[in-house]
Design an enzyme around this catalytic site. Structure first.
Site, PDB file in Angstrom:
ATOM      1  N   GLN A 187      48.348  49.174  31.630  1.00 52.34           N
ATOM      2  CA  GLN A 187      49.080  47.941  31.949  1.00 52.34           C
ATOM      3  C   GLN A 187      49.516  47.201  30.692  1.00 52.34           C
ATOM      4  O   GLN A 187      50.514  46.488  30.704  1.00 52.34           O
ATOM      5  CB  GLN A 187      48.230  47.024  32.826  1.00 52.34           C
ATOM      6  CG  GLN A 187      47.923  47.569  34.214  1.00 52.34           C
ATOM      7  CD  GLN A 187      46.557  48.219  34.279  1.00 52.34           C
ATOM      8  OE1 GLN A 187      46.090  48.809  33.304  1.00 52.34           O
ATOM      9  NE2 GLN A 187      45.889  48.110  35.422  1.00 52.34           N
ATOM     10  N   ASP A 228      39.818  38.187  36.904  1.00 54.16           N
ATOM     11  CA  ASP A 228      40.017  38.393  38.335  1.00 54.16           C
ATOM     12  C   ASP A 228      39.003  37.599  39.163  1.00 54.16           C
ATOM     13  O   ASP A 228      39.239  37.336  40.335  1.00 54.16           O
ATOM     14  CB  ASP A 228      39.905  39.875  38.665  1.00 54.16           C
ATOM     15  CG  ASP A 228      41.131  40.645  38.214  1.00 54.16           C
ATOM     16  OD1 ASP A 228      41.962  40.987  39.074  1.00 54.16           O
ATOM     17  OD2 ASP A 228      41.274  40.899  37.003  1.00 54.16           O
ATOM     18  N   LYS A 239      39.902  43.272  33.746  1.00 56.11           N
ATOM     19  CA  LYS A 239      40.206  44.686  33.611  1.00 56.11           C
ATOM     20  C   LYS A 239      39.219  45.371  32.672  1.00 56.11           C
ATOM     21  O   LYS A 239      38.888  44.842  31.613  1.00 56.11           O
ATOM     22  CB  LYS A 239      41.631  44.866  33.091  1.00 56.11           C
ATOM     23  CG  LYS A 239      42.105  46.310  33.034  1.00 56.11           C
ATOM     24  CD  LYS A 239      42.041  46.984  34.399  1.00 56.11           C
ATOM     25  CE  LYS A 239      42.868  46.275  35.429  1.00 56.11           C
ATOM     26  NZ  LYS A 239      42.728  46.864  36.781  1.00 56.11           N
TER      27      LYS A 239
END
Length: 341
Positions: A187, A228, A239
């Site tokens: 990402q 998150d 992540k």
């Protein structure tokens, strides 16, 4: 529902559309989403990703279904199914909880729609406030390091950690960004590099395992990452690979900041050990696929461990940059996050 447009999510003329982030940066493809099954698949395959954006995309779909005539039972089922798609990202749970409350109102269709609209617009404002608070922590000429993608692709606004970087650049602070590629799904290499290019912010892409040597060489001034889920004690999930950076930052005495909206805070979760960690498909580790095709490099029978997130303990964090301000170790250990619930 009114027209709502973000970098990778929009509602226009009665249609929910999401930008396929799995195909970026080489292909720009929008998916029209009309069902729970379609949205769930887009979320599970990371075509829709980013903790804030997942919640917003799910909320817009539920509101759209309400306007299309779905009954309360069908909407309640839709909320449950969408909430189950990504167990770590608490923003999704936050959005679905708001919709459940709206569904209990006498004028529940209007309530669901207005709730989805408010969540979308709230996220834009949250991002702006976080960016402003975080940019004050950046000094002129700083070399910043970030992990995964936390920009406008992952939110309705300008992003969380990457939003801070955007704001610091806009303020003329002459920054440079080290971008972790963020294995196994890249990402950082695909999305953060893409966003920084679009914003004309100087950056250099690195493999995840190069960060330590950069820190040892004095080439990293500060680290900004997203989250998150943030537990009540300040531990947070992000992540996988974020914990590595926090440990390295502590060893090299480099400020390490987590940037997230209050909607990422889960005060019912006492600490990082209570955060559920999603495990993903082993194929994400044994090879790679994307707009370029697919390549498999590991033996077909390789055993794989593939957690999507890791947990960073609060004692490794210099500061928590939220939309309500910046909180240091002393404030968090004194219960400042609990007071925000």
């Amino acid at each position: 529902m009114k027209t709502l447009v973000a970098r990778s999510l929009k509602y226009q003329e009665g249609v929910v559309s999401v930008l396929d982030q799995y195909l970026l940066p080489h292909q720009t493809t929008w998916h029209i989403c009309q069902s729970v099954e379609e949205m769930a698949e887009l979320i599970l395959t990371l075509k829709v990703r980013g903790a804030p954006l997942i919640g917003l995309a799910a909320a817009l779909l539920v509101a759209h279904l309400a306007e299309q005539g779905a009954d309360k039972e069908a909407l309640a089922k839709a909320i449950d199914e969408l909430e189950a798609t990504r167990p770590t990202a608490v923003n999704l749970m936050h959005c679905m909880a708001k919709l459940r409350i709206a569904l209990q109102q006498p004028n529940w269709v209007e309530a669901v729609v207005s709730t989805a609209e408010s969540l979308f617009e709230e996220d834009i404002a949250l991002c702006e406030r976080m960016a402003n608070f975080g940019a004050e922590l950046v000094s002129a000429g700083d070399n910043l390091l970030t992990h995964c993608n936390t920009g406008a692709l992952a939110t309705a606004g300008i992003g969380t950690a990457l939003g801070v970087i955007h704001q610091a650049h806009a303020a003329g602070k002459n920054i440079h960004v080290w971008v972790d590629e963020t294995r196994p799904l890249l990402q950082g290499g695909r999305l953060t590099a893409y966003e920084l290019s679009c914003w004309d912010i100087p950056y250099t892409l690195i493999c995840d395992n190069m960060a330590a040597s950069l820190m040892a060489a004095g080439k990293v001034d500060k680290i900004f990452v997203g989250a998150d889920r943030i537990a009540a004690n300040g531990d947070f999930a992000n992540k996988v690979g974020t914990y590595n950076l926090a440990v390295l930052a502590k060893h090299h005495n480099i400020p390490f900041y987590v940037v997230a909206p209050v909607t990422t805070l889960d005060t019912a979760c006492p600490n990082g050990q209570a955060i559920p960690i999603e495990e993903r498909n082993p194929l994400e580790v044994t090879g790679v696929s994307g707009s370029f095709g697919q390549c498999q490099w590991a033996p077909s029978n390789a055993n794989v461990f593939n957690p999507a997130f890791d947990v960073t303990p609060a004692d490794l964090v210099t500061g928590w940059v939220l939309d309500s301000g910046v909180y240091d170790q002393e404030a968090v250990s004194s219960g400042a996050l609990l007071a925000l619930n």
